[in-house]
Write a protein that holds these residues in place. Sequence first.
Motif, PDB file in Angstrom:
ATOM      1  N   LEU A   9       0.801  -1.245  -0.077  1.00 34.56           N
ATOM      2  CA  LEU A   9      -0.027   0.147   0.013  1.00 34.56           C
ATOM      3  C   LEU A   9       0.789   1.048   0.139  1.00 34.56           C
ATOM      4  O   LEU A   9       0.665   2.229  -0.920  1.00 34.56           O
ATOM      5  CB  LEU A   9      -0.942   0.148   1.210  1.00 34.56           C
ATOM      6  CG  LEU A   9      -1.965   1.006   1.438  1.00 34.56           C
ATOM      7  CD1 LEU A   9      -2.932   1.099   0.397  1.00 34.56           C
ATOM      8  CD2 LEU A   9      -2.443   1.096   2.670  1.00 34.56           C
ATOM      9  N   VAL A  10       1.992   1.225   0.882  1.00 32.59           N
ATOM     10  CA  VAL A  10       2.736   2.428   0.920  1.00 32.59           C
ATOM     11  C   VAL A  10       3.560   2.589  -0.511  1.00 32.59           C
ATOM     12  O   VAL A  10       3.784   3.740  -0.903  1.00 32.59           O
ATOM     13  CB  VAL A  10       3.872   2.239   2.084  1.00 32.59           C
ATOM     14  CG1 VAL A  10       4.694   3.407   2.068  1.00 32.59           C
ATOM     15  CG2 VAL A  10       2.892   2.440   3.496  1.00 32.59           C
ATOM     16  N   SER A  11       3.963   1.749  -0.862  1.00 34.06           N
ATOM     17  CA  SER A  11       4.621   1.636  -2.282  1.00 34.06           C
ATOM     18  C   SER A  11       3.835   2.071  -3.472  1.00 34.06           C
ATOM     19  O   SER A  11       4.437   2.888  -4.073  1.00 34.06           O
ATOM     20  CB  SER A  11       5.411   0.112  -2.418  1.00 34.06           C
ATOM     21  OG  SER A  11       5.829   0.114  -3.888  1.00 34.06           O
ATOM     22  N   ARG A  12       2.688   1.581  -3.472  1.00 32.44           N
ATOM     23  CA  ARG A  12       1.768   2.063  -4.431  1.00 32.44           C
ATOM     24  C   ARG A  12       1.357   3.450  -4.317  1.00 32.44           C
ATOM     25  O   ARG A  12       1.271   4.316  -5.404  1.00 32.44           O
ATOM     26  CB  ARG A  12       0.674   1.255  -4.641  1.00 32.44           C
ATOM     27  CG  ARG A  12       0.888  -0.225  -4.946  1.00 32.44           C
ATOM     28  CD  ARG A  12       0.080  -0.729  -5.925  1.00 32.44           C
ATOM     29  NE  ARG A  12       0.598  -2.008  -6.639  1.00 32.44           N
ATOM     30  CZ  ARG A  12      -0.020  -2.992  -6.819  1.00 32.44           C
ATOM     31  NH1 ARG A  12      -1.335  -3.010  -6.897  1.00 32.44           N
ATOM     32  NH2 ARG A  12       0.628  -4.071  -7.511  1.00 32.44           N
ATOM     33  N   ALA A  13       1.305   3.780  -2.940  1.00 35.42           N
ATOM     34  CA  ALA A  13       0.965   5.412  -2.742  1.00 35.42           C
ATOM     35  C   ALA A  13       2.025   6.301  -3.197  1.00 35.42           C
ATOM     36  O   ALA A  13       1.956   7.383  -3.769  1.00 35.42           O
ATOM     37  CB  ALA A  13       0.657   5.579  -1.255  1.00 35.42           C
ATOM     38  N   PHE A  14       3.425   5.680  -2.951  1.00 34.95           N
ATOM     39  CA  PHE A  14       4.406   6.312  -3.450  1.00 34.95           C
ATOM     40  C   PHE A  14       4.602   6.570  -4.885  1.00 34.95           C
ATOM     41  O   PHE A  14       5.068   7.580  -5.562  1.00 34.95           O
ATOM     42  CB  PHE A  14       5.911   6.081  -2.692  1.00 34.95           C
ATOM     43  CG  PHE A  14       6.952   6.832  -3.033  1.00 34.95           C
ATOM     44  CD1 PHE A  14       7.156   8.040  -2.385  1.00 34.95           C
ATOM     45  CD2 PHE A  14       8.038   6.250  -3.834  1.00 34.95           C
ATOM     46  CE1 PHE A  14       8.129   8.852  -2.681  1.00 34.95           C
ATOM     47  CE2 PHE A  14       9.301   6.941  -3.967  1.00 34.95           C
ATOM     48  CZ  PHE A  14       9.361   8.209  -3.441  1.00 34.95           C
ATOM     49  N   ALA A  15       4.253   5.580  -5.627  1.00 37.08           N
ATOM     50  CA  ALA A  15       4.134   5.421  -7.003  1.00 37.08           C
ATOM     51  C   ALA A  15       3.381   6.430  -7.655  1.00 37.08           C
ATOM     52  O   ALA A  15       3.774   7.033  -8.494  1.00 37.08           O
ATOM     53  CB  ALA A  15       4.041   3.991  -7.421  1.00 37.08           C
ATOM     54  N   LEU A  16       2.052   6.682  -7.154  1.00 37.87           N
ATOM     55  CA  LEU A  16       1.002   7.484  -7.610  1.00 37.87           C
ATOM     56  C   LEU A  16       1.723   8.805  -7.260  1.00 37.87           C
ATOM     57  O   LEU A  16       1.366   9.627  -8.001  1.00 37.87           O
ATOM     58  CB  LEU A  16      -0.190   7.222  -6.537  1.00 37.87           C
ATOM     59  CG  LEU A  16      -0.956   6.064  -7.248  1.00 37.87           C
ATOM     60  CD1 LEU A  16      -2.302   5.893  -6.069  1.00 37.87           C
ATOM     61  CD2 LEU A  16      -1.399   5.929  -8.517  1.00 37.87           C
ATOM     62  N   LEU A  17       2.285   9.076  -6.256  1.00 41.77           N
ATOM     63  CA  LEU A  17       2.964  10.536  -6.019  1.00 41.77           C
ATOM     64  C   LEU A  17       3.966  10.668  -7.094  1.00 41.77           C
ATOM     65  O   LEU A  17       3.967  11.794  -7.663  1.00 41.77           O
ATOM     66  CB  LEU A  17       3.664  10.669  -4.447  1.00 41.77           C
ATOM     67  CG  LEU A  17       4.312  11.682  -4.210  1.00 41.77           C
ATOM     68  CD1 LEU A  17       3.599  13.035  -4.093  1.00 41.77           C
ATOM     69  CD2 LEU A  17       4.985  11.695  -2.952  1.00 41.77           C
ATOM     70  N   LEU A  18       4.771   9.634  -7.476  1.00 42.55           N
ATOM     71  CA  LEU A  18       5.936   9.890  -8.525  1.00 42.55           C
ATOM     72  C   LEU A  18       5.147  10.166  -9.827  1.00 42.55           C
ATOM     73  O   LEU A  18       5.475  11.034 -10.512  1.00 42.55           O
ATOM     74  CB  LEU A  18       6.711   8.669  -8.606  1.00 42.55           C
ATOM     75  CG  LEU A  18       7.715   8.537  -7.405  1.00 42.55           C
ATOM     76  CD1 LEU A  18       8.536   7.172  -7.468  1.00 42.55           C
ATOM     77  CD2 LEU A  18       8.671   9.769  -7.170  1.00 42.55           C
TER      78      LEU A  18
END
Length: 93
Positions: A9-18
């Motif tokens: 979840l954290v990884s995908r949230a960071f990917a969306l930020l990028l």
Amino acid sequence: MSRKEIVLLVSRAFALLLISWALVDVTYLPERLFAFSHHLSQRSVLGTPDYWSNYYLVITAFTVVRILALFLAAVWFWRCGPRIENLFSQGDS
């Protein structure tokens, strides 16, 4: 919720930020390309390349490189492989 699901979840949230950051950089591209083409058309055929055309060429090239790097990093974080899991769960033993 397991630790692996939280990391995903954290990884995908960071990917969306990028991805959103890369899309913001995409909005700068038309202005950079317009300025580059303007200064390129203003330079003399007999003269050497001027400062402004070189400046906007470098700025445009680095903007494209930054966009590509952000999208590649977003893909890397979206997949959330073992390296990303280790990165986000480093403090948990």
